[in-house]
Design an enzyme around this catalytic site. Structure first.
Site, PDB file in Angstrom:
ATOM      1  N   GLU A 110       0.881  -1.154   0.000  1.00 12.98           N
ATOM      2  CA  GLU A 110       0.000   0.000   0.000  1.00 12.98           C
ATOM      3  C   GLU A 110       0.927   1.214   0.000  1.00 12.98           C
ATOM      4  O   GLU A 110       1.689   1.407   0.946  1.00 12.98           O
ATOM      5  CB  GLU A 110      -0.836  -0.062   1.285  1.00 12.98           C
ATOM      6  CG  GLU A 110      -2.062   0.758   1.317  1.00 12.98           C
ATOM      7  CD  GLU A 110      -2.675   0.791   2.721  1.00 12.98           C
ATOM      8  OE1 GLU A 110      -3.207   1.830   3.086  1.00 12.98           O
ATOM      9  OE2 GLU A 110      -2.589  -0.216   3.443  1.00 12.98           O
ATOM     10  N   ASP A 112      -4.348   9.577   9.529  1.00 15.59           N
ATOM     11  CA  ASP A 112      -3.031   9.132   9.966  1.00 15.59           C
ATOM     12  C   ASP A 112      -2.620   9.658  11.331  1.00 15.59           C
ATOM     13  O   ASP A 112      -2.887  10.800  11.680  1.00 15.59           O
ATOM     14  CB  ASP A 112      -1.979   9.548   8.932  1.00 15.59           C
ATOM     15  CG  ASP A 112      -2.101   8.720   7.659  1.00 15.59           C
ATOM     16  OD1 ASP A 112      -2.191   7.489   7.782  1.00 15.59           O
ATOM     17  OD2 ASP A 112      -2.147   9.307   6.570  1.00 15.59           O
TER      18      ASP A 112
END
Lengths: 244, 391
Positions: free
Chosen positions: A34, A45
């Site tokens: 990924e 994130d």
């Protein structure tokens, strides 16, 4: 059934060479990669990945340059191993959805993962992916109802990304009974592997993930290891996580 | 004004670009809001609080001396007289009642200048709910008095150390908090931005400005204004005002953005004027971004306008030409602030000074016209900046 596992890297982090090398190395141990396209406002994130992305942006990140390194790795990597983009909606809209998909297909990307495009907003992009024979990766979460999980899982391509925790990347893996039940339900309905993401960092969390799902994605811990600038740290963590 | 589509779009803009984790929370919020709008008890509660607690209706004032000086008939909607000193309270009162209606015990909010943070801390204290405010470190430094006000009101101010450490990053962190605590917490967004239903709901709560204005202006003058003018950061005070006049073709709606130091990237926050279609903070709208699709740094002397995005409905009004958008520089805004202080005895917020500054810069274009400006906030909070820049 053997596990289907992936690893996450921030595109061109810590630099062009090390990233390319790590991508190659990781694909020896994992089934798919990924690749994060850095974005200035990465709301999914945690601090480790956000800081890494920020460093790449400060160094003058160009998507074209990342396409080059991906193409290079694709040409030499095992063709069964898959390469996915992970980025945010604005990056895709900025480049134009169609153009983004076409350019990605050209360099050998197999599918896309966009955490801020939920199922309800995914129609146009899914259609484009379908036309270009690329996987559009769906997310399922503990917040989804059983009905939603059945619907999302049935439509899954490539793999189904089950976000096992409420939080951002790098958080702790804690799966309650209700979530475990929902993962099981997703497995029943999904034609492709159900993968746990978020919180996979060591042997113990890998074991826990594999008890529940068909595979896992490791990100934060690997980005941290690569951030040391030592490939050996990265490689030994890859080995530890995949049991090779 | 029209409601957005079922999926939350105003024409081509809007939607719900958030993590899958939040989708059900947004559905739940949407349903709760639909039923809250029809709930007579709660609507009465809101009405009572708006009049007895917040001080509505706020007056329209005809600025006689300044009007004569510039040959434009200037009318000011005095949102600066509202409790806590800005229009923000209209929205926070509405959303805090909705929070109570949904049975949630904790609210979080983002703040730039601190006005929305103070307005949120205020209503959380009013109903006894737990309140955490996300604020960028840079803003904490430049808006120190508002941090103390929030703390005095019992809120916890959480410093945001990521990115540019300003408003946009405070929204990012608040969104992350919401993902973690979605079951117990309502995210009280302060402007007409974010995923559906926020842009619609916040506009609804601010539409009281436009409704009152239309009625008051007619009563005062027997007619409607030629122009309705408001500053635009996220754009809530502007949509509040515009919503009163959208069905009046004779009234032109004008939004004024922050022209900053210059119109070069990083020096302004004129999103509608110079932005491109993009996704930030949950909706598809116009966005200031660079050639790689990274969100651009922005600048404005006014912290409340220092934001690279804009509410999706503004992008729609711009595209369909239902409203016009211009910009006003830092310098003109500071000048307008002083002019209003000296000629009318009113110190406006630097945000609102942009709306006035645009008219002062183009006074010949508006000669003898009736111009209604939304004076969205008072300038006391900006005193330190005004002293530094001009006094």
């Amino acid at each position: 059934m053997t596990a289907y596992n992936g690893f996450y890297l921030v595109g061109n982090y810590p630099d062009f060479e090390l990233f390319t090398e790590a991508l190659r190395e990781g694909l020896r141990y994992f089934d798919f990669a990924e690749i994060g396209i850095p974005f200035s406002d990465p709301v999914a994130d945690g601090p480790v990945i956000a800081t890494a992305a920020d460093a790449v942006l400060k160094a003058g990140f160009k998507w074209e340059k990342l396409l080059e390194s991906v193409q290079k790795v694709r040409q030499s990597a095992d063709s069964h191993k898959k390469l996915y983009w992970m980025s945010y909606a604005n990056i895709l809209y900025h480049h134009g959805l169609q153009n983004f998909i076409e350019r990605s297909k050209e360099v050998g990307i197999d599918g896309i993962i966009v955490p801020d495009i939920p199922f309800v907003e995914s129609e146009e992009l899914k259609k484009l992916c379908h036309q270009h024979r690329m996987d559009y990766i769906h997310f399922a979460t503990p917040e989804n109802t059983d009905e939603q999980i059945k619907r999302i899982a049935s439509a899954a391509q490539g793999f189904l990304y089950f976000v096992s925790i409420r939080g951002v990347t790098g958080s702790r893996l804690l799966v309650d009974d209700e979530t475990a039940r929902k993962i099981q339900l997703a497995k029943e309905y999904s034609p492709v592997p159900v993968i746990l993401g978020f919180g996979i960092r060591d042997k113990k969390t890998v074991e826990r993930a594999l008890q529940l799902a068909d595979g896992f994605i490791a990100g934060t811990a690997l980005v941290k290891a690569l951030g040391t600038g030592e490939m050996d740290n990265f490689t030994s963590l890859c080995k530890q996580l995949t049991g090779n | 004004m029209r409601r957005p589509s079922r999926k939350g779009y105003f024409g081509n803009y809007g939607g719900r670009f958030v993590a899958e984790t939040l989708i059900n929370a947004l559905d739940e919020l949407n349903q709760a809001y639909e039923s809250f709008r029809e709930n007579q008890d709660y609507q009465q509660k809101l009405k009572t609080l708006l009049s007895h607690y917040a001080g509505r209706p706020t007056p329209i004032y005809f600025a006689r001396r300044l009007s004569k000086k510039i040959s434009v008939n200037l009318y000011l909607k005095r949102e600066d007289l509202l409790h806590t000193g800005a229009h923000k309270l209209n929205n926070t009162l509405g959303q805090i009642l909705l929070t109570q209606y949904m049975g949630k015990k904790r609210v979080i909010a983002e703040t730039g200048a601190g006005q929305h943070g103070v307005a949120t801390a205020t209503v959380a204290a009013l109903l006894g709910l737990e309140c955490d405010i996300y604020m960028g470190e840079v803003d904490i430094e430049r808006q120190a008095p508002n941090v103390k006000r929030m703390e005095l009101l019992g809120a916890r101010v959480i410093p945001v150390k990521t990115g540019s450490r300003t408003l946009k990053d405070a929204v990012n962190e608040a969104l992350k908090d919401w993902v973690r605590n979605v079951q117990s917490t309502h995210y009280l967004i302060g402007s007409v931005v974010g995923p559906h239903p926020f842009p619609w709901m916040v506009r609804d709560f601010q539409s009281v400005i436009g409704k009152e204005s239309r009625r008051q202006f007619r009563k005062m003058t027997g007619a409607l204004p030629d122009y309705a003018v408001a500053c635009v950061g996220g754009g809530s005070n502007a949509l509040g005002l515009f919503s009163g006049f959208m069905n009046d073709p004779s009234v032109k709606c004008i939004g004024v953005e922050a022209g900053g130091r210059a119109l070069t990237p990083g020096d302004h926050a004129a999103t509608v004027t110079l932005g491109k279609k993009g996704v930030l903070h949950g909706s598809l709208s116009l966005l200031l971004q660079d050639e790689e699709g990274q969100v651009s740094p922005v600048h404005s002397v006014s912290a409340g306008l220092d934001y690279p995005g804009v509410g999706p409905e503004h992008s729609h009004l711009h595209e369909t030409k239902k409203a016009e958008y211009y910009h006003c520089s830092d310098e003109s805004a500071l000048q307008a602030c002083q002019t209003l202080a000296r000629w009318e005895g009113i110190i406006p917020a630097l945000e609102s000074s942009h709306a006035l500054g645009y008219i002062l810069d183009h006074q010949s274009r508006y000669k003898d016209k009736d111009v209604l400006i939304n004076l969205s906030g008072r300038g006391d909070k900006d005193l330190a900046i005004i002293i530094r820049e001009v006094l």
